[in-house]
Design an enzyme around this catalytic site. Structure first.
Site, mmCIF file in Angstrom:
data_model
loop_
_atom_site.group_PDB
_atom_site.id
_atom_site.type_symbol
_atom_site.label_atom_id
_atom_site.label_comp_id
_atom_site.label_asym_id
_atom_site.label_seq_id
_atom_site.Cartn_x
_atom_site.Cartn_y
_atom_site.Cartn_z
ATOM 1 N N HIS A 1 7.031 -8.536 10.996
ATOM 2 C CA HIS A 1 6.432 -7.765 10.055
ATOM 3 C C HIS A 1 5.622 -8.851 9.082
ATOM 4 C CE1 HIS A 1 5.979 -3.824 7.867
ATOM 5 N NE2 HIS A 1 5.103 -4.619 7.505
ATOM 6 N N ILE A 2 4.854 -9.698 9.590
ATOM 7 C CA ILE A 2 4.032 -10.850 8.920
ATOM 8 C C ILE A 2 2.937 -10.674 8.952
ATOM 9 C CG2 ILE A 2 5.828 -12.532 9.502
ATOM 10 C CD1 ILE A 2 3.905 -13.578 11.730
ATOM 11 N N ALA A 3 2.044 -9.679 9.690
ATOM 12 C CA ALA A 3 0.586 -9.356 9.731
ATOM 13 C C ALA A 3 -0.127 -9.661 8.357
ATOM 14 C CB ALA A 3 0.133 -8.449 10.726
ATOM 15 N N TRP A 4 0.408 -8.978 7.408
ATOM 16 C CA TRP A 4 0.020 -8.789 6.178
ATOM 17 C C TRP A 4 -0.168 -9.956 5.262
ATOM 18 C CZ3 TRP A 4 2.702 -9.466 1.619
ATOM 19 C CH2 TRP A 4 4.150 -9.567 1.688
ATOM 20 N N THR B 1 0.829 -1.265 0.008
ATOM 21 C CA THR B 1 0.022 -0.029 0.027
ATOM 22 C C THR B 1 0.704 1.292 -0.083
ATOM 23 O OG1 THR B 1 -1.741 -1.009 1.224
ATOM 24 C CG2 THR B 1 -1.745 1.454 1.258
ATOM 25 N N GLU C 1 13.672 -2.490 10.412
ATOM 26 C CA GLU C 1 13.562 -3.894 9.966
ATOM 27 C C GLU C 1 14.388 -4.400 8.642
ATOM 28 O OE1 GLU C 1 8.657 -3.336 10.854
ATOM 29 O OE2 GLU C 1 9.232 -3.635 8.924
ATOM 30 N N GLY D 1 0.615 -0.947 12.964
ATOM 31 C CA GLY D 1 0.724 0.103 12.130
ATOM 32 C C GLY D 1 1.941 0.313 11.377
ATOM 33 N N ARG D 2 2.726 1.231 11.905
ATOM 34 C CA ARG D 2 4.314 1.279 11.384
ATOM 35 C C ARG D 2 5.176 1.534 12.612
ATOM 36 N NH1 ARG D 2 2.860 -0.808 7.677
ATOM 37 N NH2 ARG D 2 2.574 -0.227 5.529
ATOM 38 N N ASP E 1 4.228 -5.981 15.445
ATOM 39 C CA ASP E 1 4.394 -6.515 14.150
ATOM 40 C C ASP E 1 5.263 -5.597 13.439
ATOM 41 O OD1 ASP E 1 4.142 -8.767 12.301
ATOM 42 O OD2 ASP E 1 3.348 -7.245 10.972
#
Length: 311
Positions: free
Chosen positions: A285-288, A73, A263, A233-234, A258
């Site tokens: 950072h795997i939520a997506w 996104t 990163e 979020g970020r 996350d």
């Protein structure tokens, strides 16, 4: 048509990309450095990228380039002025990961709320074998029902989280860092009220001038000592040193993250030293990245390429 993937490994090796082969010649690079990009893009018509910086230095050699597709996104890696000057179109993808991120939000919460690691280890280390009582009460947990859940960023993901939290019986409030007008269905509150009243605080906001360093020492000090904080979020929305201190001093009960400021995680990240799983869980950072979300993402991009070239 030549389609070049510059960092295909960011999508994973398990996603079927064969639909791209029907569009033309496809070249996939697992990763690319900024120095490698100019040579790799020089005869590309389409670039598919995630984190690669797209600017004059990296794609100045790409004389045939017509379209850049971002497998995310966020588009902060694109020099949009340069692309416009060159007449190169770009596309990003929104909404593909709503269910995945929402699900992961609750996964982080339940891990912390119900002390899952403790109970799993209690059984697997055979302490439950021939125990004296059928229920083990050493660690306590609470219900979501009746609690206040504060959401920072009531966008598509935030609203989906709110809907499910409400189904669990939580009272949902939200704060809009950008000052957007109130949305129907949920109570909008100011930042201090959200922090002080919420038992669970989850972040689902983008990174911008309103949210950078929003969750800092002062913010954590206003939260309940029993509160659980979640950031989906970020990373830079949170001042990580301040979160570390809040967890160490008991300013808040626990945190699930996350996303991080840097990163992959840096060895200098202060959160590295917190090993107590009751206080902190960090996922990489795997939520997506559910299989369904990544499949959906790449199908959408195929559609974007077809639409752009009227195929």
């Amino acid at each position: 048509m030549k389609i070049v993937f510059l960092d295909a490994k960011t999508i994973g090796d398990d996603i079927d990309l064969s639909a791209y082969d029907a569009l033309g010649e496809v070249v996939k690079y697992g990763f690319s450095t900024s120095e490698e990009v100019p040579e790799r893009v020089k005869d590309a018509d389409v670039l598919v990228v995630n984190k690669i910086e797209i600017n004059e230095q990296t794609i100045g050699t790409a004389k045939n380039l017509k379209l850049v597709c971002v497998t995310a996104t966020g588009t902060n890696n694109l020099d949009k002025e340069y692309l416009e000057k060159r007449g190169i179109a770009w596309r990003n993808v929104a909404g593909y990961s709503t269910e995945s991120v929402t699900q992961h939000t609750f996964a982080l919460l339940f891990y912390l709320l119900e002390k899952m690691r403790y109970y799993d280890e209690y059984v697997k280390t055979e302490k439950y074998v021939n125990d004296t009582i059928f229920t083990h009460f050493a660690e306590h947990f609470n219900e979501i029902s009746g609690k206040t859940w504060g959401i920072i960023g009531l966008g598509t993901i935030g609203r989906r989280v709110a809907d499910i939290a409400k189904a669990f019986g939580a009272h949902v409030v939200y704060y809009s860092a950008s000052g957007r007008s109130a949305q129907e269905g949920y109570e909008q509150v100011d930042f201090d009220t959200l922090l002080s009243k919420s038992d669970i605080v989850s972040v689902h906001a983008p990174l911008n001038e309103y949210t950078k360093d929003l969750m800092n020492k002062e913010a954590f000090a206003k939260m309940k000592k029993t509160a659980i904080f979640l950031n989906l979020g970020r990373g830079p929305i949170v001042v990580e040193q301040d979160l570390c201190e809040a967890l160490e001093t008991g300013e808040i009960a626990a945190a699930g993250l996350d996303v991080l400021c840097k990163e992959p995680m840096s060895e200098k990240n202060p959160l590295v030293k917190i090993k107590d799983s009751r206080k902190l869980i960090i996922t990489p950072h795997i939520a997506w990245a559910s299989v369904e979300a990544r499949t959906r993402l790449m199908q959408i991009i195929v559609g974007q390429i077809k639409e752009f070239f009227a195929l």
